[in-house]
Design an enzyme around this catalytic site. Structure first.
Site, PDB file in Angstrom:
ATOM      1  N   CYS A  47       5.992  -0.080   7.336  1.00  0.00           N
ATOM      2  CA  CYS A  47       5.570   1.075   6.542  1.00  0.00           C
ATOM      3  C   CYS A  47       6.728   1.471   5.630  1.00  0.00           C
ATOM      4  CB  CYS A  47       5.207   2.222   7.481  1.00  0.00           C
ATOM      5  SG  CYS A  47       4.675   3.714   6.617  1.00  0.00           S
ATOM      6  N   LEU A  48       6.418   1.762   4.389  1.00  0.00           N
ATOM      7  CA  LEU A  48       7.478   2.147   3.449  1.00  0.00           C
ATOM      8  C   LEU A  48       8.170   3.436   3.897  1.00  0.00           C
ATOM      9  CD1 LEU A  48       5.706   1.394   0.041  1.00  0.00           C
ATOM     10  CD2 LEU A  48       7.446   0.012   1.182  1.00  0.00           C
ATOM     11  N   GLN A  61       2.823   9.963   1.296  1.00  0.00           N
ATOM     12  CA  GLN A  61       4.115   9.266   1.302  1.00  0.00           C
ATOM     13  C   GLN A  61       4.970   9.596   0.077  1.00  0.00           C
ATOM     14  OE1 GLN A  61       2.234   5.237   2.246  1.00  0.00           O
ATOM     15  NE2 GLN A  61       4.212   5.079   3.272  1.00  0.00           N
ATOM     16  N   HIS A 107      -4.411   1.154   7.563  1.00  0.00           N
ATOM     17  CA  HIS A 107      -3.058   1.732   7.629  1.00  0.00           C
ATOM     18  C   HIS A 107      -2.935   2.913   6.653  1.00  0.00           C
ATOM     19  CE1 HIS A 107       1.491   1.196   7.933  1.00  0.00           C
ATOM     20  NE2 HIS A 107       1.356   2.017   6.908  1.00  0.00           N
ATOM     21  N   GLU A 108      -3.383   2.698   5.418  1.00  0.00           N
ATOM     22  CA  GLU A 108      -3.266   3.757   4.397  1.00  0.00           C
ATOM     23  C   GLU A 108      -4.198   4.922   4.697  1.00  0.00           C
ATOM     24  OE1 GLU A 108      -0.728   3.487   2.644  1.00  0.00           O
ATOM     25  OE2 GLU A 108      -0.425   1.372   3.074  1.00  0.00           O
ATOM     26  N   HIS A 136      -2.695   7.352   7.065  1.00  0.00           N
ATOM     27  CA  HIS A 136      -1.706   8.269   6.471  1.00  0.00           C
ATOM     28  C   HIS A 136      -2.359   9.581   6.028  1.00  0.00           C
ATOM     29  CE1 HIS A 136       2.184   6.301   6.253  1.00  0.00           C
ATOM     30  NE2 HIS A 136       1.652   5.182   5.800  1.00  0.00           N
ATOM     31  N   GLY A 146       0.832  -1.189   0.000  1.00  0.00           N
ATOM     32  CA  GLY A 146       0.000   0.000   0.000  1.00  0.00           C
ATOM     33  C   GLY A 146       0.869   1.241   0.000  1.00  0.00           C
TER      34      GLY A 146
HETATM   35 ZN   LIG Z   1       2.591   3.343   5.846  1.00  0.00          ZN
END
Ligand SMILES: [Zn+2]
Length: 163
Positions: A90-91, A48, A132-133, A136, A43
């Protein structure tokens, strides 16, 4: 696209609703999907990659090959119930994984790239990824979903390594 890494302050901002679902948004979403796949992510939310707008992309887990992806624009969580623990990363916080609490079942409404409203009742990993997304878009990162004690320890650790 360059993925913003914690403590980049853009990750803590609130995003604005998408006003126009136009060609620009479609190509940005496609670029985000490519970026997500290139780093084997599941995701990726707009902030991000430095875009403060309310949309995210993620893998469509109903496709068993995990090749399809979803784009959720202006998502709204309209039901939430139950609680599960999920091990997340998380990226934007690369290399760190920890258990956090999530709702077990949610209903989420969003627009797709055609501007059509879609309602999802995701299960398991799909539900966790959506949550999660979605977070953000409100500047919330997964450590914010830990207990305070656990979060303090985790944040100390990531602050030491991500500068
Ligand atoms: Zn994340």
């Amino acid at each position: 696209m360059e993925i913003k890494i914690y403590p980049d302050p853009i990750l803590l901002e609130n995003c604005n609703d998408v006003v126009n679902i136009d060609e620009d948004l479609v190509s940005t979403a496609k670029e985000m999907i490519d970026t997500m796949k290139s780093v084997e992510g599941i995701g990726l939310a707009a902030p991000q990659v430095g875009i403060l707008q309310r949309f995210f992309v993620c893998i469509d887990f109903s496709d068993e090959n995990r090749e399809e992806s979803l784009v959720l624009i202006n998502p709204q969580i309209t039901k939430k119930e139950g609680r599960i623990e999920s091990k997340e990363g998380c990226l934007s916080i690369p290399g760190f994984y920890e258990y956090v609490y999530r709702y077990e079942n949610i209903e989420i409404k969003a627009l797709d790239l055609d501007g059509k409203e879609v309602v999802y009742n995701p299960q398991g990993l799909q539900s966790v990824v959506f949550q999660h997304e979605y977070d953000h878009l409100d500047g919330i990162l997964f450590p914010d979903r830990m207990s305070q004690i656990k979060k303090d320890i985790f944040m100390k650790k990531i602050k030491r390594e991500l500068k």
